[in-house]
Design an enzyme around this catalytic site. Structure first.
Site, short mmCIF file in Angstrom:
data_model
loop_
_atom_site.label_atom_id
_atom_site.label_comp_id
_atom_site.label_asym_id
_atom_site.label_seq_id
_atom_site.Cartn_x
_atom_site.Cartn_y
_atom_site.Cartn_z
N ASP A 175 -5.00 5.70 -9.65
CA ASP A 175 -4.23 4.48 -9.53
C ASP A 175 -2.89 4.69 -10.26
O ASP A 175 -2.88 5.21 -11.37
CB ASP A 175 -5.05 3.37 -10.21
CG ASP A 175 -4.51 2.00 -9.98
OD1 ASP A 175 -4.96 1.36 -9.03
OD2 ASP A 175 -3.64 1.59 -10.76
N ASN A 183 7.49 -1.88 -8.66
CA ASN A 183 7.97 -2.61 -7.48
C ASN A 183 8.91 -3.75 -7.86
O ASN A 183 9.94 -3.95 -7.22
CB ASN A 183 6.78 -3.21 -6.71
CG ASN A 183 6.36 -2.33 -5.56
OD1 ASN A 183 7.18 -1.67 -4.95
ND2 ASN A 183 5.08 -2.34 -5.26
N HIS A 188 10.79 -3.07 -3.27
CA HIS A 188 9.69 -2.58 -2.44
C HIS A 188 10.04 -1.28 -1.72
O HIS A 188 9.17 -0.45 -1.46
CB HIS A 188 9.25 -3.64 -1.45
CG HIS A 188 8.47 -4.74 -2.10
ND1 HIS A 188 7.16 -4.62 -2.46
CD2 HIS A 188 8.84 -5.98 -2.49
CE1 HIS A 188 6.74 -5.72 -3.03
NE2 HIS A 188 7.74 -6.58 -3.06
N ASP A 192 7.78 2.00 -1.90
CA ASP A 192 7.24 2.76 -0.77
C ASP A 192 7.55 4.24 -0.92
O ASP A 192 6.70 5.10 -0.65
CB ASP A 192 7.85 2.26 0.55
CG ASP A 192 7.23 0.94 0.98
OD1 ASP A 192 6.28 0.49 0.31
OD2 ASP A 192 7.69 0.38 1.98
N GLU A 219 -1.98 0.98 -4.34
CA GLU A 219 -1.49 2.13 -5.09
C GLU A 219 -2.65 3.00 -5.56
O GLU A 219 -2.57 3.69 -6.55
CB GLU A 219 -0.61 1.68 -6.26
CG GLU A 219 -1.34 0.99 -7.39
CD GLU A 219 -1.31 -0.52 -7.31
OE1 GLU A 219 -1.30 -1.07 -6.18
OE2 GLU A 219 -1.31 -1.16 -8.37
#
Ligand SMILES: [Mg+2]
Length: 304
Positions: A175, A183, A188, A192, A219
């Site tokens: 994770d 983010n 965002h 990504d 994630e």
């Protein structure tokens, strides 16, 4: 039984307009309403209330419909929600601008409710088909690595094989640390890019053909390692951890480093009839939690 009929979000700064549409659509659909752009975005972004379709007024104070649509279309979790503009602005130019903003349709006020219902129904069936195709696909659209569905299949197969061969099967669950903060801080789009880079590094670090990895959730990435005991899984997990450190992706909002890091949990079992793949997943998840509790950017296992 919970109502699973499609959810429609109606956004208009005039409550009377909302009421007309809501009355026409309730019964067939679940309906949520918002009287401004900010509320609409908050509803669309919450996973428990994500709409299947948005009817969006163009002229609203503060944030207009174009801006709301643009924000929806530039966020991965909301970009696939179809948007229909409902507006009194009937010029060709306005319509063009709406469609270019990413709307699937454009309804001009005053409208006939029967037409609105028919258009909504068409777009909802398209949305349901698209969702189904996405679930059937085995590759995660963003990162290009296998998705959760593919992983579940592989895990079940390896579980059966491990049972036949009486060989240890291991899982690594990982994770990205402080990814929400990443983010929020970098946006965002950058989020990504970060997910893609992490997926690629993890993928390239696996070296046996039988090892497989998948994006498990937002994630979260998982590896399934056949013929591997806990020690072997911990070594692999440490290599995964290092591979992400080496990327040196700046992360100003991480509390454990100046760059992006991951936490990992390992578990291994010799599959048997008394055990299930879900138990293996659960144990790896608990060890991931342990790694986080012990300070993140590290590997957790029953030996740590
Ligand atoms: Mg308005």
């Amino acid at each position: 039984m919970p109502d699973t009929s499609p959810l429609i979000l109606i956004v208009d700064d005039v409550p009377a307009n909302i009421q007309v549409l809501a009355e026409a659509l309730r019964g067939e659909y679940r309906v949520k309403v918002a009287t401004n752009g900010a509320t609409a975005l908050a509803i669309a972004n919450a996973s428990e209330s994500r709409p299947d379709l948005i009817l969006l007024d163009v002229m609203m104070p503060e944030m207009d419909g174009y801006e709301v649509c643009h924000k929806l279309k530039s966020t991965p979790s909301t970009q696939n929600i179809p948007v229909i503009f409902v507006t009194a602005k009937g010029d060709v130019i306005d319509e063009e601008r709406g469609l270019q903003a990413g709307a699937v349709d454009y309804i001009i006020k005053p409208f006939h409710l029967a037409i609105v219902k028919a258009r909504v129904s068409n777009h909802i069936s398209l949305k349901i088909k698209t969702d189904m195709l996405e679930t059937l696909a085995l590759i995660d659209g963003l990162t290009g690595v296998p998705n959760r569905r593919r992983l579940d299949e592989a895990l079940n197969n390896e579980w059966k094989r491990g049972m036949r061969e009486q060989q240890s099967l291991a899982i690594i669950m990982s994770d990205i640390d402080f990814f929400k903060a990443y983010n929020d801080h970098y946006g965002h789009g950058a989020g990504d890019q970060c997910l893609k880079a992490v997926a690629k590094a993890l993928f390239n670090t696996l070296n046996r053909p039988s090892d497989m990895m998948a994006r498990y959730g937002g994630e979260e990435f998982i590896a399934v390692l056949p013929h591997t005991d806990l020690q072997g899984a911990m070594q692999m997990a440490e290599r995964w951890r290092q591979s992400i450190e080496e990327l040196q992706i700046p992360h100003e909002c991480s509390a454990v480093a100046h760059h992006v890091t991951i936490s990992l949990g390992c578990a291994a079992m010799i599959p048997s009839n008394n055990l299930t793949p879900q138990m293996l997943l659960k144990q790896a998840d608990q060890m991931l939690y342990r790694a986080k509790k012990n300070g993140r950017n590290r590997v957790g296992s029953s030996l740590t």
